[in-house]
Design a protein around this motif. Structure first.
Motif, PDB file in Angstrom:
ATOM      1  N   SER A   1       0.835  -1.339   0.045  1.00  0.00           N
ATOM      2  CA  SER A   1       0.061  -0.006  -0.123  1.00  0.00           C
ATOM      3  C   SER A   1       0.723   1.164  -0.186  1.00  0.00           C
ATOM      4  N   THR A   2       0.527   2.109  -0.898  1.00  0.00           N
ATOM      5  CA  THR A   2       1.651   3.352  -0.913  1.00  0.00           C
ATOM      6  C   THR A   2       0.777   4.330   0.058  1.00  0.00           C
ATOM      7  N   MET A   3       1.870   4.966   0.518  1.00  0.00           N
ATOM      8  CA  MET A   3       1.489   5.940   1.595  1.00  0.00           C
ATOM      9  C   MET A   3       1.530   7.470   1.324  1.00  0.00           C
ATOM     10  N   TYR A   4       2.811   7.756   1.005  1.00  0.00           N
ATOM     11  CA  TYR A   4       3.214   9.265   0.746  1.00  0.00           C
ATOM     12  C   TYR A   4       4.350   9.291  -0.426  1.00  0.00           C
ATOM     13  N   GLN A   5       4.156  10.198  -1.281  1.00  0.00           N
ATOM     14  CA  GLN A   5       5.123  10.355  -2.242  1.00  0.00           C
ATOM     15  C   GLN A   5       6.313  11.654  -1.880  1.00  0.00           C
ATOM     16  N   PHE A   6       7.277  11.077  -1.424  1.00  0.00           N
ATOM     17  CA  PHE A   6       7.953  12.320  -0.538  1.00  0.00           C
ATOM     18  C   PHE A   6       9.117  12.868  -1.593  1.00  0.00           C
ATOM     19  N   VAL A   7       9.041  12.270  -2.703  1.00  0.00           N
ATOM     20  CA  VAL A   7      10.073  12.953  -3.914  1.00  0.00           C
ATOM     21  C   VAL A   7       9.225  12.919  -5.151  1.00  0.00           C
ATOM     22  N   LYS A   8       9.073  14.078  -5.900  1.00  0.00           N
ATOM     23  CA  LYS A   8       8.243  13.894  -6.926  1.00  0.00           C
ATOM     24  C   LYS A   8       8.697  15.024  -8.020  1.00  0.00           C
ATOM     25  N   ASP A   9       8.873  14.381  -9.067  1.00  0.00           N
ATOM     26  CA  ASP A   9       9.818  15.152 -10.270  1.00  0.00           C
ATOM     27  C   ASP A   9      11.102  15.754  -9.882  1.00  0.00           C
ATOM     28  N   GLY A  10      11.623  14.888  -9.322  1.00  0.00           N
ATOM     29  CA  GLY A  10      13.089  15.272  -8.800  1.00  0.00           C
ATOM     30  C   GLY A  10      13.231  16.330  -7.724  1.00  0.00           C
ATOM     31  N   LYS A  11      12.249  16.323  -7.192  1.00  0.00           N
ATOM     32  CA  LYS A  11      12.209  17.627  -5.874  1.00  0.00           C
ATOM     33  C   LYS A  11      11.698  16.835  -4.523  1.00  0.00           C
ATOM     34  N   PHE A  32      10.628   2.320   1.510  1.00  0.00           N
ATOM     35  CA  PHE A  32      10.237   3.251   0.378  1.00  0.00           C
ATOM     36  C   PHE A  32      10.993   2.744  -0.749  1.00  0.00           C
ATOM     37  N   VAL A  33      10.520   3.045  -1.803  1.00  0.00           N
ATOM     38  CA  VAL A  33      11.052   2.945  -3.264  1.00  0.00           C
ATOM     39  C   VAL A  33      11.489   4.352  -4.072  1.00  0.00           C
ATOM     40  N   GLY A  34      12.369   4.407  -4.866  1.00  0.00           N
ATOM     41  CA  GLY A  34      12.646   5.292  -5.623  1.00  0.00           C
ATOM     42  C   GLY A  34      12.953   4.829  -7.088  1.00  0.00           C
ATOM     43  N   VAL A  35      12.646   5.887  -7.937  1.00  0.00           N
ATOM     44  CA  VAL A  35      12.787   5.360  -9.388  1.00  0.00           C
ATOM     45  C   VAL A  35      13.597   6.718  -9.907  1.00  0.00           C
ATOM     46  N   ASP A  36      14.592   6.252 -11.019  1.00  0.00           N
ATOM     47  CA  ASP A  36      15.180   7.646 -11.659  1.00  0.00           C
ATOM     48  C   ASP A  36      14.208   8.003 -12.698  1.00  0.00           C
ATOM     49  N   GLN A  37      14.561   9.254 -13.197  1.00  0.00           N
ATOM     50  CA  GLN A  37      13.843   9.750 -14.156  1.00  0.00           C
ATOM     51  C   GLN A  37      13.542   9.070 -15.319  1.00  0.00           C
ATOM     52  N   ALA A  38      14.457   8.254 -15.981  1.00  0.00           N
ATOM     53  CA  ALA A  38      14.441   7.369 -17.040  1.00  0.00           C
ATOM     54  C   ALA A  38      13.415   6.256 -16.780  1.00  0.00           C
ATOM     55  N   GLY A  39      13.387   5.980 -15.497  1.00  0.00           N
ATOM     56  CA  GLY A  39      12.567   4.660 -15.166  1.00  0.00           C
ATOM     57  C   GLY A  39      13.519   3.330 -15.347  1.00  0.00           C
ATOM     58  N   THR A  40      14.712   3.409 -15.398  1.00  0.00           N
ATOM     59  CA  THR A  40      15.580   2.487 -15.631  1.00  0.00           C
ATOM     60  C   THR A  40      16.389   1.878 -14.508  1.00  0.00           C
ATOM     61  N   LYS A  41      16.275   2.799 -13.190  1.00  0.00           N
ATOM     62  CA  LYS A  41      16.736   2.031 -12.111  1.00  0.00           C
ATOM     63  C   LYS A  41      15.709   2.334 -10.954  1.00  0.00           C
ATOM     64  N   LEU A  74      16.977  11.336  -2.982  1.00  0.00           N
ATOM     65  CA  LEU A  74      17.440  12.261  -3.729  1.00  0.00           C
ATOM     66  C   LEU A  74      18.943  12.058  -4.207  1.00  0.00           C
ATOM     67  N   ARG A  75      19.608  11.662  -3.092  1.00  0.00           N
ATOM     68  CA  ARG A  75      20.970  11.539  -3.218  1.00  0.00           C
ATOM     69  C   ARG A  75      21.505  10.286  -3.766  1.00  0.00           C
ATOM     70  N   LEU A  76      20.478   9.306  -3.838  1.00  0.00           N
ATOM     71  CA  LEU A  76      20.645   8.238  -4.790  1.00  0.00           C
ATOM     72  C   LEU A  76      20.434   8.289  -6.145  1.00  0.00           C
ATOM     73  N   GLY A  77      19.662   9.232  -6.462  1.00  0.00           N
ATOM     74  CA  GLY A  77      19.433   9.795  -7.777  1.00  0.00           C
ATOM     75  C   GLY A  77      17.885   9.626  -8.096  1.00  0.00           C
ATOM     76  N   ALA A  78      17.019   9.284  -7.283  1.00  0.00           N
ATOM     77  CA  ALA A  78      15.685   9.208  -7.608  1.00  0.00           C
ATOM     78  C   ALA A  78      14.994  10.379  -8.020  1.00  0.00           C
ATOM     79  N   TYR A  79      14.080  10.163  -8.849  1.00  0.00           N
ATOM     80  CA  TYR A  79      13.252  11.346  -9.521  1.00  0.00           C
ATOM     81  C   TYR A  79      11.924  11.260  -8.753  1.00  0.00           C
ATOM     82  N   ASP A  80      11.409  10.094  -8.511  1.00  0.00           N
ATOM     83  CA  ASP A  80      10.275  10.036  -7.725  1.00  0.00           C
ATOM     84  C   ASP A  80      10.282   8.836  -6.324  1.00  0.00           C
ATOM     85  N   MET A  81       9.902   9.049  -5.502  1.00  0.00           N
ATOM     86  CA  MET A  81      10.057   8.267  -4.330  1.00  0.00           C
ATOM     87  C   MET A  81       8.633   8.124  -3.736  1.00  0.00           C
TER      88      MET A  81
END
Length: 125
Positions: A1-11, A32-41, A74-81
């Motif tokens: 179940s998702t709770m909150y999106q604490f990183v959105k569009d790289g911010k 929590f889970v993060g994904v890079d902007q390209a969606g590859t990591k 953000l330090r890992l490189g996530a664009y969304d989390m």
């Protein structure tokens, strides 16, 4: 179940919940889970918490708050989390090279808690 999106569009989006929200007020174990902007990591992150060395009264793991989750992602490189369930439900089990097991220390006294949801990732060959 998702709770909150604490990183959105790289911010850092940790301010999207009220300052009185438990995610700001106290540090907790969390997954929590993060994904890079390209969606590859993809990063799956589990932070232990609520653990103190009773013999010396020293915290071994306090957990994290919303802004700390955002900064880690953000330090890992996530664009969304997205933050998942936390507290005693935070556990990470990894299977690799023919072996598997719990790779963190859950905060519940009895250890890993039975939950109805999980994320299963399989490497594409």
């Amino acid at each position: 179940s998702t709770m909150y999106q604490f990183v959105k569009d790289g911010k850092d989006n940790s301010g999207s919940v009220a300052a009185s929200n438990a995610n700001h007020v106290k540090a907790d174990p969390v997954t929590f889970v993060g994904v890079d902007q390209a969606g590859t990591k993809v990063w799956l992150i589990e932070v232990d918490g609520r653990q103190i060395d009773l013999s010396g009264g020293v915290w071994t793991s306090m957990g994290v708050r919303a802004n700390e989750m955002a900064q880690i992602a953000l330090r890992l490189g996530a664009y969304d989390m997205t933050r998942f369930d936390g507290g005693g439900s935070s556990a990470m089990w990894v299977y690799a090279d023919g072996k598997g097991g719990l790779v963190n220390t859950p905060s519940d006294e009895k250890g890993e808690r039975s939950c109805m949801n999980y994320i299963y990732l399989r490497a594409k060959k």
